[in-house]
Design an enzyme around this catalytic site. Structure first.
Site, PDB file in Angstrom:
ATOM      1  N   VAL A  12       0.852  -1.197   0.000  1.00 24.07           N
ATOM      2  CA  VAL A  12       0.000   0.000   0.000  1.00 24.07           C
ATOM      3  C   VAL A  12       0.887   1.245   0.000  1.00 24.07           C
ATOM      4  CG1 VAL A  12      -1.607   1.349   1.424  1.00 24.07           C
ATOM      5  CG2 VAL A  12      -1.985  -1.094   1.078  1.00 24.07           C
ATOM      6  N   PRO A  15       1.133   8.597   1.523  1.00 22.36           N
ATOM      7  CA  PRO A  15       1.844   9.866   1.364  1.00 22.36           C
ATOM      8  C   PRO A  15       2.832  10.065   2.511  1.00 22.36           C
ATOM      9  CG  PRO A  15      -0.499  10.156   0.954  1.00 22.36           C
ATOM     10  CD  PRO A  15      -0.328   8.777   1.518  1.00 22.36           C
ATOM     11  N   LEU A  19      -1.398  15.549   7.594  1.00 16.21           N
ATOM     12  CA  LEU A  19      -1.840  16.445   8.662  1.00 16.21           C
ATOM     13  C   LEU A  19      -2.246  15.626   9.875  1.00 16.21           C
ATOM     14  CD1 LEU A  19      -2.702  19.433   9.467  1.00 16.21           C
ATOM     15  CD2 LEU A  19      -5.027  18.705   8.851  1.00 16.21           C
ATOM     16  N   GLY A  20      -1.707  15.970  11.038  1.00 20.35           N
ATOM     17  CA  GLY A  20      -2.174  15.395  12.292  1.00 20.35           C
ATOM     18  C   GLY A  20      -3.205  16.298  12.929  1.00 20.35           C
ATOM     19  N   ASP A  45      -4.257  12.103   9.696  1.00 22.75           N
ATOM     20  CA  ASP A  45      -4.154  11.170  10.824  1.00 22.75           C
ATOM     21  C   ASP A  45      -5.069  11.633  11.951  1.00 22.75           C
ATOM     22  OD1 ASP A  45      -2.676   9.131  12.648  1.00 22.75           O
ATOM     23  OD2 ASP A  45      -2.471  11.032  13.718  1.00 22.75           O
ATOM     24  N   TYR A  50      -9.154  11.283  19.820  1.00 20.51           N
ATOM     25  CA  TYR A  50      -9.063  12.710  19.529  1.00 20.51           C
ATOM     26  C   TYR A  50     -10.439  13.378  19.476  1.00 20.51           C
ATOM     27  CZ  TYR A  50      -4.330  11.527  17.830  1.00 20.51           C
ATOM     28  OH  TYR A  50      -3.044  11.064  17.692  1.00 20.51           O
ATOM     29  N   LYS A  75      -7.150   5.395  14.864  1.00 23.55           N
ATOM     30  CA  LYS A  75      -6.556   4.525  15.884  1.00 23.55           C
ATOM     31  C   LYS A  75      -7.606   4.039  16.870  1.00 23.55           C
ATOM     32  CE  LYS A  75      -2.620   7.708  15.880  1.00 23.55           C
ATOM     33  NZ  LYS A  75      -3.423   8.860  15.403  1.00 23.55           N
ATOM     34  N   HIS A 108      -3.493   2.383  19.445  1.00 26.29           N
ATOM     35  CA  HIS A 108      -3.000   3.687  19.873  1.00 26.29           C
ATOM     36  C   HIS A 108      -1.865   3.585  20.887  1.00 26.29           C
ATOM     37  CE1 HIS A 108      -4.548   8.085  20.155  1.00 26.29           C
ATOM     38  NE2 HIS A 108      -3.250   8.053  20.390  1.00 26.29           N
TER      39      HIS A 108
END
Length: 296
Positions: A12, A15, A19-20, A45, A50, A75, A108
């Site tokens: 796979v 990139p 961006l987190g 991500d 989050y 995650k 995580h």
């Protein structure tokens, strides 16, 4: 601007730059992700913990981009660690994202004092990738021994290990283990922001952005210290996911593909390692120490 890709151990393509959205509020996330897409990012991500998966999905749908053009990773949180819990947590993430698959799904934390639960969750992720609903699976914050146990237990090598990594905490031994086993090193807090936001008393000497080695290289290339550090990661073959909610910073961060560091400059930055992590020790985290759970 073309962001290069890296090839995971199951072929796979990911990139190299994304961006987190850790510490981005729900209110900030949609705009930040849209700004990133407009700046050329195609990798985001997020994580169940989050609390902004829904906003990542909303931003994607508002962008008008094709799903095949965007790489989305999320995650599983500790509270869902067991085989069945992993399947449930994954379905929840898909529902919140509003997607039928993710490109990368991670555990995580390793939860070392509950590692049987962790292994159960990892087995769940192995089933998820077989189903095609995650194109690749991996882990976050694992050390070499934990990686070995996960591999030995299932025969499946994580595609990615996402870890704290920046010029003051370079994780050389762990990165070498990754290379040996075909695991991609993905850096969270890649410019060392954790040394600022994870303490009540941030000190300039703990911030890679103000170190003379970094600032001198930045002046040489007409770039910002953050851009130099992010370019260092790219030169080392890392996947990098800097977080920002500010449009100008989002655009600046990705503007690193028009210069390259010399081998000497890379070595100088490597030499800044202190061996001290800025974030929490992953060994300290489990459901016994963190009571946070993910609402359905």
């Amino acid at each position: 601007m073309a962001i290069p890709t890296l090839t995971l151990n199951n072929a796979v393509e990911i990139p190299a730059f994304g961006l987190g959205v850790y510490r981005a509020s729900a209110e900030e996330t949609t705009g930040a992700v849209l700004a990133a897409f407009e700046a050329g990012y195609r990798h985001v991500d997020t994580a169940a913990a989050y609390s902004n998966e829904e906003q990542v999905g909303e931003a994607f749908r508002a962008s008008g981009l094709d799903r095949s053009d965007v790489f989305i990773e999320s995650k599983l949180w500790l509270s869902d660690y067991t085989y069945d819990g992993a399947l449930h947590g994954f379905e929840r993430s898909l529902r919140k994202l509003g997607m039928d698959h993710v490109d990368l799904y991670l555990l995580h934390q390793p939860a070392p004092d509950e590692f049987e639960r962790t292994l159960g969750a990892w087995k769940g992720l192995c089933e998820i990738v077989k189903s095609g609903r995650a194109r690749a699976v991996g882990v976050s914050n694992f050390n070499e021994e934990e990686l070995k146990r996960a591999i030995d237990e299932t025969g499946v090598t994580p595609a990615v290990n996402q870890v704290e990594l920046h010029p003051f905490f370079t994780q050389k031994k762990l990165s070498a283990f990754h290379r040996e086993h075909g695991i991609l090193t993905q850096a969270w807090s890649p410019i060392g922001g954790v040394n600022r936001y994870f303490t009540e008393d941030p000190k300039p000497e703990d911030d890679p952005l103000t170190h003379p080695t970094i600032t001198q290289i930045a002046q040489r290339y007409g770039k910002s210290p953050a851009q130099v550090i992010l370019r260092w990661h790219i030169e080392l073959g890392h996947s990098v996911i800097p977080k920002s909610v500010h449009t100008a910073r989002i655009r600046e961060n990705v503007d690193i593909f028009d210069f390259a560091l010399s081998a000497e400059e890379i070595a100088f930055i490597d030499g800044l390692d202190t061996g001290r992590r800025g974030g929490p020790d992953p060994k300290s985290l489990s459901t016994k120490t963190v009571s946070f759970t993910i609402p359905d």
